[in-house]
Structures are given as C-alpha cells and as structure tokens.
Design a protein around this motif. Structure first.
Motif, PDB file in Angstrom:
ATOM      1  N   LEU A 144       0.819  -1.212   0.000  1.00  0.00           N
ATOM      2  CA  LEU A 144       0.000   0.000   0.000  1.00  0.00           C
ATOM      3  C   LEU A 144       0.857   1.267   0.000  1.00  0.00           C
ATOM      4  CD1 LEU A 144      -3.050   0.713   0.110  1.00  0.00           C
ATOM      5  CD2 LEU A 144      -2.805   0.948   2.559  1.00  0.00           C
ATOM      6  N   THR A 145       1.999   1.244   0.683  1.00  0.00           N
ATOM      7  CA  THR A 145       2.842   2.439   0.707  1.00  0.00           C
ATOM      8  C   THR A 145       3.976   2.308  -0.305  1.00  0.00           C
ATOM      9  OG1 THR A 145       4.328   1.591   2.413  1.00  0.00           O
ATOM     10  CG2 THR A 145       2.388   2.807   3.164  1.00  0.00           C
ATOM     11  N   THR A 146       4.346   3.429  -0.861  1.00  0.00           N
ATOM     12  CA  THR A 146       5.458   3.448  -1.811  1.00  0.00           C
ATOM     13  C   THR A 146       6.746   3.025  -1.118  1.00  0.00           C
ATOM     14  OG1 THR A 146       4.367   5.229  -3.028  1.00  0.00           O
ATOM     15  CG2 THR A 146       6.739   4.931  -3.409  1.00  0.00           C
TER      16      THR A 146
ATOM     17  N   SER B 122      -5.228   0.369  -3.558  1.00  0.00           N
ATOM     18  CA  SER B 122      -5.992   1.548  -3.158  1.00  0.00           C
ATOM     19  C   SER B 122      -6.504   1.405  -1.746  1.00  0.00           C
ATOM     20  CB  SER B 122      -7.208   1.659  -4.087  1.00  0.00           C
ATOM     21  OG  SER B 122      -8.126   2.575  -3.587  1.00  0.00           O
ATOM     22  N   TYR B 123      -6.383   2.434  -0.948  1.00  0.00           N
ATOM     23  CA  TYR B 123      -7.315   2.596   0.152  1.00  0.00           C
ATOM     24  C   TYR B 123      -8.011   3.916  -0.185  1.00  0.00           C
ATOM     25  CZ  TYR B 123      -9.533   2.705   4.645  1.00  0.00           C
ATOM     26  OH  TYR B 123     -10.480   2.741   5.624  1.00  0.00           O
ATOM     27  N   TRP B 124      -7.278   5.009  -0.071  1.00  0.00           N
ATOM     28  CA  TRP B 124      -7.763   6.235  -0.663  1.00  0.00           C
ATOM     29  C   TRP B 124      -7.519   6.153  -2.151  1.00  0.00           C
ATOM     30  CZ3 TRP B 124     -10.969   9.220   1.673  1.00  0.00           C
ATOM     31  CH2 TRP B 124     -11.011   9.201   3.075  1.00  0.00           C
ATOM     32  N   LYS B 125      -8.484   6.573  -2.909  1.00  0.00           N
ATOM     33  CA  LYS B 125      -8.400   6.556  -4.363  1.00  0.00           C
ATOM     34  C   LYS B 125      -7.164   7.344  -4.810  1.00  0.00           C
ATOM     35  CE  LYS B 125     -11.372   8.042  -8.164  1.00  0.00           C
ATOM     36  NZ  LYS B 125     -11.061   6.961  -9.117  1.00  0.00           N
ATOM     37  N   LEU B 126      -6.396   6.785  -5.713  1.00  0.00           N
ATOM     38  CA  LEU B 126      -5.181   7.467  -6.191  1.00  0.00           C
ATOM     39  C   LEU B 126      -5.442   8.174  -7.510  1.00  0.00           C
ATOM     40  CD1 LEU B 126      -2.497   4.709  -5.465  1.00  0.00           C
ATOM     41  CD2 LEU B 126      -3.201   6.606  -4.004  1.00  0.00           C
TER      42      LEU B 126
ATOM     43  N   GLN C 278      -1.491  10.569 -11.435  1.00  0.00           N
ATOM     44  CA  GLN C 278      -0.140  11.040 -11.115  1.00  0.00           C
ATOM     45  C   GLN C 278       0.421  10.283  -9.911  1.00  0.00           C
ATOM     46  OE1 GLN C 278       1.432  13.129 -13.218  1.00  0.00           O
ATOM     47  NE2 GLN C 278       3.224  12.465 -12.036  1.00  0.00           N
ATOM     48  N   GLU C 279      -0.407  10.045  -8.926  1.00  0.00           N
ATOM     49  CA  GLU C 279       0.053   9.301  -7.755  1.00  0.00           C
ATOM     50  C   GLU C 279       0.444   7.870  -8.124  1.00  0.00           C
ATOM     51  OE1 GLU C 279      -2.228  11.623  -4.076  1.00  0.00           O
ATOM     52  OE2 GLU C 279      -3.383  10.202  -5.285  1.00  0.00           O
TER      53      GLU C 279
ATOM     54  N   ASP D 173       3.765   8.052 -10.144  1.00  0.00           N
ATOM     55  CA  ASP D 173       4.936   8.307  -9.287  1.00  0.00           C
ATOM     56  C   ASP D 173       5.266   7.103  -8.406  1.00  0.00           C
ATOM     57  OD1 ASP D 173       5.090  10.751 -10.465  1.00  0.00           O
ATOM     58  OD2 ASP D 173       4.348  11.890  -8.749  1.00  0.00           O
ATOM     59  N   HIS D 174       4.249   6.348  -8.047  1.00  0.00           N
ATOM     60  CA  HIS D 174       4.473   5.100  -7.297  1.00  0.00           C
ATOM     61  C   HIS D 174       5.312   4.145  -8.149  1.00  0.00           C
ATOM     62  CE1 HIS D 174       3.416   1.966  -4.358  1.00  0.00           C
ATOM     63  NE2 HIS D 174       2.978   1.191  -5.342  1.00  0.00           N
TER      64      HIS D 174
ATOM     65  N   TYR E  94      -2.084   3.100   6.147  1.00  0.00           N
ATOM     66  CA  TYR E  94      -0.745   3.408   5.632  1.00  0.00           C
ATOM     67  C   TYR E  94       0.319   3.368   6.724  1.00  0.00           C
ATOM     68  CZ  TYR E  94      -3.382   4.991   1.565  1.00  0.00           C
ATOM     69  OH  TYR E  94      -4.229   5.038   0.483  1.00  0.00           O
TER      70      TYR E  94
ATOM     71  N   THR F 178     -13.764   2.428   0.051  1.00  0.00           N
ATOM     72  CA  THR F 178     -12.378   2.215   0.477  1.00  0.00           C
ATOM     73  C   THR F 178     -12.077   0.748   0.743  1.00  0.00           C
ATOM     74  OG1 THR F 178     -12.956   2.642   2.797  1.00  0.00           O
ATOM     75  CG2 THR F 178     -12.137   4.505   1.534  1.00  0.00           C
TER      76      THR F 178
ATOM     77  N   ARG G 188       3.072   8.752   1.045  1.00  0.00           N
ATOM     78  CA  ARG G 188       3.132   8.234  -0.329  1.00  0.00           C
ATOM     79  C   ARG G 188       2.576   6.819  -0.406  1.00  0.00           C
ATOM     80  NH1 ARG G 188       5.295  11.789  -4.559  1.00  0.00           N
ATOM     81  NH2 ARG G 188       5.570  13.625  -3.294  1.00  0.00           N
ATOM     82  N   PRO G 189       1.855   6.487  -1.459  1.00  0.00           N
ATOM     83  CA  PRO G 189       1.703   7.213  -2.725  1.00  0.00           C
ATOM     84  C   PRO G 189       0.786   8.424  -2.668  1.00  0.00           C
ATOM     85  CG  PRO G 189       0.361   5.226  -2.761  1.00  0.00           C
ATOM     86  CD  PRO G 189       1.192   5.168  -1.503  1.00  0.00           C
TER      87      PRO G 189
ATOM     88  N   GLN H  22      -0.273  12.113  -2.262  1.00  0.00           N
ATOM     89  CA  GLN H  22       0.530  13.323  -2.437  1.00  0.00           C
ATOM     90  C   GLN H  22      -0.190  14.526  -1.838  1.00  0.00           C
ATOM     91  OE1 GLN H  22       1.789  13.766  -6.518  1.00  0.00           O
ATOM     92  NE2 GLN H  22       2.603  11.680  -6.619  1.00  0.00           N
TER      93      GLN H  22
END
Lengths: 294, 294, 294, 294
Positions: free
Chosen positions: A84-86, A110-114, A117-118, A121-122, B54, B142, B273-274, B276
C-alpha cells in the motif's frame, strides 16, 4: 516487439501455512518443484494467489527469499512486491532484486483513491530503485484501482524498466487497446483464467495463472495448441478445463487451490483468516471437476 | 433504542507526519485538543482519515496509545482497529481496549472477496476478544466490501458487543432499511459528509466526519439545528458548508484536511506516499471555500 | 426562485384498461376525481405510471384529451408527452397544449445512446413548438439516459419554457447540485418515492408520485409536516408509509398501483402485456401493507 | 448441435430515409443488393441498425415487406420484430412470417423492468403465433434488459421454435456459458463487433453485424480465416478492421454506417431525429479509417 523475457504459462504458487498459521517453507519449495517438473515457463510467487496481502513483512521477506533461491534459475521468477505504501513497495522491490528475481510485478493498491499522477509516481519510485524489469499488474477486483490501457501504455513508454503488462480485468478489449496503442510492441499477459483461449487468440504473450498448481498439463497444452494455430484443438482444450478455471476463480484462488492441492495429496494448510477453507460441499464439487479432467 | 454511548459530531483527526515521514505525536495531540475545545462529542482516531491503512504496526500502536491517553476521557474515544487479517485486527482491538478506548470501529477489508460467513466470523473473533462496544463500519469505496443492511442488522443482533453502525455508502436507503429492520433499535451514524442533512433528518444518531478538523462550528450548528427541529435553518447551514464537504471528500480526506489545516496555521505534514499533498491550484480553491464559510 | 406553477403532491394516475385491453376512459375519469377529492396539488397523466410507453398513438391521444378535459382546471395538469422520435414528441406536445395542459413533462428516451447535443436539440425542438412550460424529467432506470445536473441546469438556462426539473434517480446529491448550480433558482421535484422525506428536507418543490392513488392522505400529511418544519412528525409519517412506497416502486408502479386500486374496490384492469398483474402472493402482501397504514 | 439455418456473416442493413424523412425504399433495395453481391450469408433488416425502434408502424411494415420481397430467397432473411408490447410484437412476427421471413429476431424491450416470467411469456406468445424460427437477442445496452445465459438456455429448451441466440453484451463469458449450459447444442451468434475474432474462436456460428455495409470483404475474410483455423491470419484481419468496428459501434451504428455509405457514394439520408448525422469532424475520421482498410 522486443523479445519478452518469458512467454507461455506463468504459474502462481500458493503460500502454504502450518497448522499454527506460520509459514511452511518446505511445502512452498515442494510446490515450486512440482510446477517446474510439470514444465511451466515461469514462477510468480507472492502474487494475489500467494496471499501476499495477508503476510507480515517478515513473512513476505522469508517467502520471497525462499522462493527465489529454490527456483535457482531453473525458470524465470517474477516476484509480487505490491504494498500500500510506496516506501515499503520500494523496499520489497530492492529485496527481490538482490535475492535474484528476474522481474517484479507491481499492483497499485488503493485505500484512498489514487490519482493517475500518484500511481505513476508510485511506479516511477519503484522503477528508479531497481534495474529489474517491472510487470504492471491491473486488477481492479482486488486492488480497487483500474488503470486504463492508455495509462498503462504511458507507464511502459515513459518508465524504462516497466516492460510488461498483466491484465486481469477479463475484458478482452483492454488487450486490443494495448496492442493498438503500442503497435503491438507491449507484451501483454492475461491474468483472467476464463479468458485464456481468447487472450492467446488475441496475441497474449503469456497466461499468468494459479491453475497449473492443479492442472498444469491442460494449461500447457492450451498454450501449445494456440501457438501451433490448432484452433479447434485449442477450443476443445479450453472448454475442457473451463469448469475448473471458473470454479477456482469464483471461490477465491488461495481457498480453492489449497483445497485442490489437498485433494491431490499435498497438505499446504488453510488460507489465512478471515479467509476460510473451502467448505466440504464445495470441496466435493472441486473433486468432481478435477476428476473429470484427470 | 437503548441510549447510545455518544451522539452528535464524532470527529476524525488526521495523523500528522514529520518532514522525515515519521509520526508527529505532538501535532496529533494538538489536533485532538483543538477538536475538544471546539466542542465535538467524540473523537475517532485511526480511521480512514487517520491514514490507518498506511501506518506500520508500530506506528499504529503509538498513535492509538497517544490518542487515547491524550483525550483522557474528556470525550469518548472510538478507535479504528481494522486490519486485513483477523489475527492483527484482534491484536489491535485488545490493545485499544487495554489503552482505554470507549469503542472500536471495524471495517472489514477486502483483498480476496469475503463471503458473509467470513465477514461474520471476522467480527465475531474480534468481539470475543474484547468487551468494548464495536461500531460496524460499511464503506465499500475504500474497503471493497459492501455489507447489506440485512447483514449488518444480523451482526448487531447476533454479536453482543456489536452495538453501532457507521454507514458511509451515501445511500440514504441503507439507513431507512437499518431502521426498519430493527424497529429503530440500531443506532446508525452517517459517514458520508454530503449526506449530513438528510441523515439527521432520517434519524441518524451521529455524524462521523473529518470536517470538524476545519469547520467544527458549522458541523455542530447543523447537528443542533436538526435536533431542535429547525429545518429551514438546518438546510441553510447544510448548503453553506456543502461546498467544503464535497471538496474534502472528492480530494481524499487526508490530503485535503491536511492542506486545510496548513491553511489554518497548523503544520501537520503531508499524507504518506503514494498519497501526495494537495496541488497548489486545489489548495487555492480550498482556501476560497474555507474563507467563504469563515 | 420565481414562483413555481405548482408545489406539493403531483399525483400520477394509472391508465385503466377494459378486459379486452382497450382504454377504459370512465375509470380514468373516476381515478382523477378521487385524486382531486383527496386534495392533491396537481395531476400528471401519461407518465411512466400511466403506461404511456405502452399505448398506441391513438390511445395516447384519447387518454391525454380525456384527462385534461376531465380535470377541467380544478388543479394544474402536467402531461407526459415523451416519445422516442422528436417528430412525435413535438406532435404530442402540441396536442397537449391545444387541449389545455398547464405543463408538459419530457423524458428523453434512448434506444441508440444520445449525445448531449442530441438531447438538447430534442428539448429545443419541443420547446419551440409550444409555449407551455416544460418539466425536464430524468429517470435513467426507465429511459436509459442519465442527464447530469450540469446538463439539466443548462437546459433550464438556455431554453425559455424549460422551467422545472423532475429528478427520479433517487440520488439526493443531484438535488444538492441542481440547487448549487442555480443558486436555488431551479424548482426541482422528487420522483423517487423512498426519497420523499429527504427531498423535501433538501428543498424540493414537489413530489411527483403515484402513491396518492392508494395513500393520498399520508403523502399530503408528509408534505404539510415538512412545510411546517415539524421534522419529528415528518419522519414518523415517512417511515409509516415507506413500506408501501418501497413495495409499489419495486413491483413496478402500474402493476402494483393497479393491484392496490382493485383491493380498494376500484377495477382498473391489468397492466398491458408484457407487464402482468401482481401475483396473488404479492397482492396479499400489498393488502397487509395498506391495512397497516389505513 | 443441429445444423443451424445460417452461419457466417449476417448483415444488418440500415433503413434509408428521403430528405423529407420518409422511407426511401429504392435505396433500401439497392443496399440489400450490394450486401448480397458482396457475399454475405444472411440479411437481417429492421434490427437496431435499421432504426426499427424509430419507425411508425406503417413504416415498419413497408420496410419489412420490401426487404423480404427484394431478397427473394437469394439468402436467408431474419427480420427484427421487436416491440414494447406483446400484442404488437405478435402482429409483426405474423406479418414477417406471411411475407416470407426465414427467421425473426426478438429483443425484449424494457420500459418498466420485466420479470423473467414476463419475458418468458412474451417470447412464448410470439412463438405460439408463428412457426418461423426465432432468434433470441440479448442487448442490454439498447433494450435495458439483460437476460442471463441460464435464462436464455431455458427459452431455447422450453419453446420449440426459439432456436438461435444473438449475444451482444460483448462479454465472451456469456458465450462460454451458453455452450456449457447446452453441451454445445445452442447456436450462438455474436452481436458485438469488437469481439468478432474471439467469438469465432470460442465457437460462434455467426456474426450479426452492420459492418458489411461498409467493409463486407474484411468481415467475410475474417470468418473464412477462423473457419480454416488460420489463427495468425484471422488475428491480422481482425486487428486491421478493428478501428472501423470500434468507430461504428461507438458513434452509433445508424449514424456512422449512414455516414460511411455516403462516403462510399450511396446516399441513404440521415438517421431519424433525435439521432443526428455524424459531425463533419467525425466523418473525416471515418473517411481516414475506411481508406486505411480499402
């Protein structure tokens, strides 16, 4: 299209657990040996089937290391490093690379919709941290994120070591679009079992599947028939195995494949809670389906 | 309906990070103090807004403990203890109980799709491990899992310490159904910001919301107006704050609330992250929206 | 907001058929008389409830004329003139105007998906052919076309005699958006029965509903309570009638309302094939629901 | 599987209109002649492409009669007889039979949602009124009704002269299911243009398509290649024509096919309002796509 690293049947092993819910690495190694003996073209540990999302960080690391070491270059290994985290996805990618993975597979979660761009970048952060090739993995049903063919093509175009795409939506039009968007240059792999025939007909490079854990010969025969242009034979092979493919997909791959392995004499434990073992009734149904194709 | 533990505005704090991405516990405490000073009726740390998904396990534990201790019974605390595995959700629930939580909130999380029995047993295992009241949380956007009102009513009926429901689908019919299924006995809380007016009109006990981080007075005034039956006033108050509610929802709560807090002079860092930080353009839009309701 | 032409309960009569499937105009007139006697604020013949889509052109014309004449200005009449082709929708609109309709209601109907320009021009062509006010009707569940609040606001802004909006999606956010997009200037009417309480709370001008055919007094009492700001009473009235509202919606309005009228002693025949009369079992369920609110 | 009546390319002509919006029967006949000259295996007038839904009853009758007569048994004719009411669908089916249709195609059309029993009885009433074979047509995107493979298989099993299925959802799994449910006994036809390759690979008997109006040779070549098991060639042929197939589908078949015919020198008029002619910009795009495959 540049020659892809691997083609054909990319097999997804399950992750076995002991009765106390701890990792069963000997059973993991035995499962890998069976797949290689059966002739699969690559091994993909720690994917969705491998219950990667349900492992602690230490367990993930142990399973990744054991898998890569045990395959020992007999076939290519593509390791699922999604997180989940980068930050942690980067850590896993680096670990997999150092342990000798031939490729890593990345599903954005996804947890929060990305935003796009997110997501971009991931991928970019992971790609920059390693030199190993990356397989983009699109599977909204498990990840909650649906990447369009246009966006996926951009990832491949703009990030050097993103070189392969695994599409698991089951929508054949996505594959058509990937082909059109890249003039056939992007190797795409099918991750939807009940689409295996049509994906190969449409030009898929490989089939990413847990089915070889149970019916490796049928999956390999289907691949060979499509490569030989033997369409009638491929169709017969596909419809023969389709009831098994549908069953294992609908019941959840870790759940059903573990039940099937037990039916075949391999004790790999239960899936991890909240996932539950396949019910007795459904296990009998699976037994009948496997018998019908044996 | 038995008297619910808390009613009104249940505020969701964000989880602040330092520049090096580590937890900023002093800022977390300051945020809690602001909410209590503003008059919210309960505090709910480590929800979706709190980026619970996260955090590493150690971070989750530190944030839970710091939040519960710092609230120090000034208002009730309901702690989000959701985790993908049952084992770890149980661990978190027990930790929260021992640290003094007044309730825990449980969102079932999907990677592999869960059957209703798997979800039920997940709740049952957590409930058996603690005696603290449990709030069922339904938020398919979510979590990837959508629990029907019928199933939720069964959870409340069959598991003793499951006593409250937070509904975040934004579908008012779910609340109607919960009320009908329980003859009005199940206290339901609204978790969809743009539904705040109608949920209170339909009889919601409370509003679970991150909005008080930025506009506590408006959320409290809306609650008071609906409780007083001042429908015209409630409508005016709702439409006044609706642009802010829509903005923070659509942009992702951690992202937008952190940007808003910074605009209000509170440095709580960026989302992890991811995720932003909010773009400069969107931050200006938020500044204008906040100014319009100040 | 300029004063709307009508507010409150806009009642939708069914279209009665004889045993030989021909129009039963005496029963149609009797139904209109009952609604007016009950005190509804307007009558809307030939809507979805009136099986307009299932009538031949001659039948539509006869029913429209009979309805308008029989109401005879006792209350306003808004006539549904929807048709798949622009040509025939124009014809119906002109007929309704000449026969004395106070407004016409237009639902765009899809077979081939329409672009927004095609929908706009459809409305514009109808509007240009008459001077009667037009109510835009959005109901994707029956029409297959979903018009966004933004597009609907444009229709009202750019076409002179498009002056009202009936929203039947059941999504309260659409009403919030219509209000915000027009600074409260567009009168919106709720067409989703189970949203009646919340739509009035959110500021709806009226409720377009077939429910008065069976429970006129309850619908009128709900309207009066919300106008008086008696929120608790409105909530009680709403939950009391909600089981009936849900039942008639889920079973199909012509089917269930015709069954209910028969239970109340009014023979209005069956809905037209392929629609079938309500089953005996469901009819008993409806009988119980109506008895509970009598 | 009993020998199906027709296999291969079932071509859907458009319905030409004169400048005054009246039927242009000479152009209709010319279009039929072109399709037959091109070698299509069957002709299907008055389908979705033929704007059947937009015709008056007299126009429908005239177009049906002219089409059947003009084909004059050179190839089989399957006539679309769909109507919202059972009564009129029966009338159309009987007319088509008496005029010499080889089969009729029936799409159930929704305004009020139909139960499966209502749909079944609709088919049964039509089937009882004629002895001509019936093709079940499933196309939720236009009709608003989605029939499951299980239900469709029941229609074929229980109603004697229901013998063929046209599936237009574009979901290849529906075809897999129809095959499994009937042990390969139900002939299924593909109605989704961008699925043409895969449907033939999966065993479709035919392809129901408007594309032959513009690119008959390519559609026929694709069929021949799949029948010959020339998979690589079929794939190349499919990807070559796919941009045209996607374009005509996305722009609406009557709209785009009429524009394409005009580009090819055949004046067939505009689609009927509210449908509008293809824009100049899109027409240029279509010109380029057609040129690329010429």
């Amino acid at each position: 299209m540049s020659q892809p690293q691997f083609a054909g049947i990319i097999a997804y092993p399950i992750t076995p657990f002991n009765a106390d819910d701890s990792l069963d690495l000997p059973a993991l190694r035995a499962g890998i040996d069976r797949l290689i003996a059966d002739g699969v073209h690559a091994i993909a540990p720690l994917g969705s089937t491998g219950e990667s999302a349900y492992l602690s960080e230490d367990e993930w690391t142990a399973a990744a290391e054991a898998s890569i070491r045990h395959v020992a270059k007999r076939v290519p290994v593509v390791v699922g490093i999604s997180d989940l985290t980068t930050r942690n996805a980067v850590r896993r990618a680096q670990f997999a690379e150092q342990a000798g993975a031939d490729a890593v597979m990345v599903l954005p979660i996804s947890y929060w919709k990305l935003s796009e761009q997110e997501i971009f970048d991931h991928y970019a952060a992971i790609a920059q941290a390693i030199s190993t090739p990356i397989m983009v993995y699109n599977n909204p049903a498990t990840s909650g994120i649906d990447m369009s063919p246009q966006f996926i093509a951009r990832l491949v175009r703009e990030i050097d070591n993103v070189t392969m795409v695994k599409e698991s939506t089951g929508d054949i039009q996505r594959m058509h679009q990937l082909r059109e968007l890249s003039n056939g240059e992007i190797p795409f792999y099918n991750g939807s079992n009940p689409l295996a025939l049509e994906a190969f007909c449409a030009g898929a490079t490989g089939w990413c599947t847990a089915a070889p854990c149970l019916i490796a010969d049928l999956t390999l025969a289907l691949y060979r028939a499509t490569q030989a242009g033997a369409l009638s034979e491929a169709r017969e092979l596909f419809y023969k195995q389709l009831p098994v493919l549908n069953f294992i997909l609908k019941g959840g791959l870790p759940t059903t494949v573990k039940a099937g392995l037990k039916l075949q004499g391999h004790d790999v434990g239960a899936p991890r809670r909240p996932l539950q073992p396949l019910s007795a009734e459904q296990t009998e149904r699976l037994r009948a389906l496997l018998k019908a194709v044996a």
